[in-house]
Scaffold this motif. Structure first.
Motif, PDB file in Angstrom:
ATOM      1  N   ARG A  15     -53.070 -46.522  16.277  1.00 33.03           N
ATOM      2  CA  ARG A  15     -52.877 -46.760  17.714  1.00 33.03           C
ATOM      3  C   ARG A  15     -52.387 -48.189  17.855  1.00 33.03           C
ATOM      4  NH1 ARG A  15     -51.346 -44.835  22.167  1.00 33.03           N
ATOM      5  NH2 ARG A  15     -52.598 -45.284  23.988  1.00 33.03           N
ATOM      6  N   TRP A  64     -53.364 -51.122  15.355  1.00 30.49           N
ATOM      7  CA  TRP A  64     -54.685 -50.792  14.828  1.00 30.49           C
ATOM      8  C   TRP A  64     -54.679 -49.440  14.103  1.00 30.49           C
ATOM      9  CZ3 TRP A  64     -58.117 -54.644  15.336  1.00 30.49           C
ATOM     10  CH2 TRP A  64     -57.901 -55.593  16.333  1.00 30.49           C
ATOM     11  N   PHE A 117     -61.561 -50.137  13.352  1.00 28.48           N
ATOM     12  CA  PHE A 117     -60.109 -50.238  13.380  1.00 28.48           C
ATOM     13  C   PHE A 117     -59.718 -51.525  12.669  1.00 28.48           C
ATOM     14  CE2 PHE A 117     -61.079 -47.634  17.030  1.00 28.48           C
ATOM     15  CZ  PHE A 117     -60.067 -46.704  17.065  1.00 28.48           C
ATOM     16  N   THR A 128     -61.426 -52.996  25.180  1.00 24.71           N
ATOM     17  CA  THR A 128     -61.788 -52.105  24.080  1.00 24.71           C
ATOM     18  C   THR A 128     -62.188 -50.758  24.658  1.00 24.71           C
ATOM     19  OG1 THR A 128     -64.092 -52.811  24.134  1.00 24.71           O
ATOM     20  CG2 THR A 128     -62.617 -54.006  22.648  1.00 24.71           C
ATOM     21  N   TRP A 173     -69.352 -53.861  20.439  1.00 21.41           N
ATOM     22  CA  TRP A 173     -68.198 -53.977  19.555  1.00 21.41           C
ATOM     23  C   TRP A 173     -68.181 -55.362  18.951  1.00 21.41           C
ATOM     24  CZ3 TRP A 173     -64.946 -57.883  20.844  1.00 21.41           C
ATOM     25  CH2 TRP A 173     -64.837 -58.249  22.183  1.00 21.41           C
ATOM     26  N   LEU A 192     -56.448 -49.900  22.923  1.00 21.69           N
ATOM     27  CA  LEU A 192     -56.954 -50.986  22.095  1.00 21.69           C
ATOM     28  C   LEU A 192     -56.248 -52.284  22.477  1.00 21.69           C
ATOM     29  CD1 LEU A 192     -57.025 -48.969  18.810  1.00 21.69           C
ATOM     30  CD2 LEU A 192     -59.011 -49.874  19.992  1.00 21.69           C
TER      31      LEU A 192
END
Length: 190
Positions: A37, A40, A75, A98, A104, A181
Motif C-alpha cells: 500500500r 508500505w 508494515f 494510521t 501503533w 497509511l
C-alpha cells in the motif's frame, strides 16, 4: 562406469541448484504473500500457521519474531512514495494518519534492523506521544538536523527502513488494500 559418472554429475548439479535456489530465496527476505500500500509493505500471514514455508524458514534462520494472528500487523518501507530508496543522507516528511489500532509504533532502523544511536536518544514514536493536528493526522520529520514538532533523528548516510506496527487492529489481509497509511515524501538531501 560412464552411467555411474553421469548419474553422480546429475546428482551434484541437482544438489547445487536445489540448495542454491533455496539459499537465494531465504536471503531475499519474505517474497510470498506481500501486500503493498503505497511505499508500505506487509506480510499478513507471516505470524500465522498459514505462512509459506520459505517465510517460516527465513524467520527460523533470522530469529525474527513477527506479530502473531490477532496481535497486529507490521508494515515496512524501504522507499519513499516516489520509489526512491530511503537514506540517512536525505530528510523526509511522514504525513497522514494510521489505520485504526489500539496502539501503533513507528521506528526507523538501518537495513539490518539496528536502531540508530542519536543525540536525542529517539528511534521512534508511538500513538500516545505524537503531536497531532486538529483532524487527528500527524507530520513527522525524519532528518539528521533538529526539526520542530515530531522529529525522528537519523545519523550516518546509509539506507533506512521504517517499520509501522499496528497492535490490536481490525485490519485483515483482505482489508489491507483499502487501508490509508502515512505518506513518505522526500524533502532534501545533503
Amino acid at each position: 562406469m560412464r552411467l555411474l559418472i553421469n548419474l553422480l554429475v546429475a546428482i551434484a548439479i541437482a544438489v547445487i541448484v536445489g540448495l542454491g535456489s533455496a539459499w537465494l530465496v531465504l536471503d531475499r527476505e519474505r517474497i510470498f504473500g506481500a501486500v503493498t500500500r503505497g511505499a508500505w509493505t506487509a506480510w499478513p500471514e507471516l505470524g500465522s500457521p498459514n505462512a509459506d514455508p520459505y517465510s517460516r524458514a527465513e524467520l527460523a534462520r533470522s530469529g525474527a519474531l513477527p506479530l502473531g494472528d490477532g496481535e497486529g500487523i507490521a508494515f515496512v518501507a524501504d522507499t519513499d512514495d516516489s520509489g526512491a530508496a530511503l537514506t540517512a543522507r536525505c530528510s523526509y516528511f511522514i504525513n497522514g494518519q494510521t489505520p485504526a489500532a489500539r496502539l501503533w509504533t513507528l521506528t526507523v532502523t538501518d537495513k539490518n534492523g539496528n536502531l540508530f544511536e542519536t543525540p536525542a536518544h529517539r528511534s521512534g514514536f508511538h500513538a500516545r506521544e505524537i503531536l497531532r493536528r486538529e483532524d487527528g493526522s500527524f507530520a513527522i520529520a525524519l532528518a539528521g538536523d533538529p526539526q520542530p514538532g515530531n522529529w525522528l533523528p537519523v545519523t550516518g548516510s546509509g539506507p533506512l527502513r521504517l517499520t509501522l506496527r499496528l497492535y490490536d487492529t481490525p485490519l485483515t489481509s483482505s482489508g489491507i488494500g483499502e487501508a490509508t497509511l502515512p505518506a513518505i515524501a522526500r524533502r532534501s538531501c545533503r
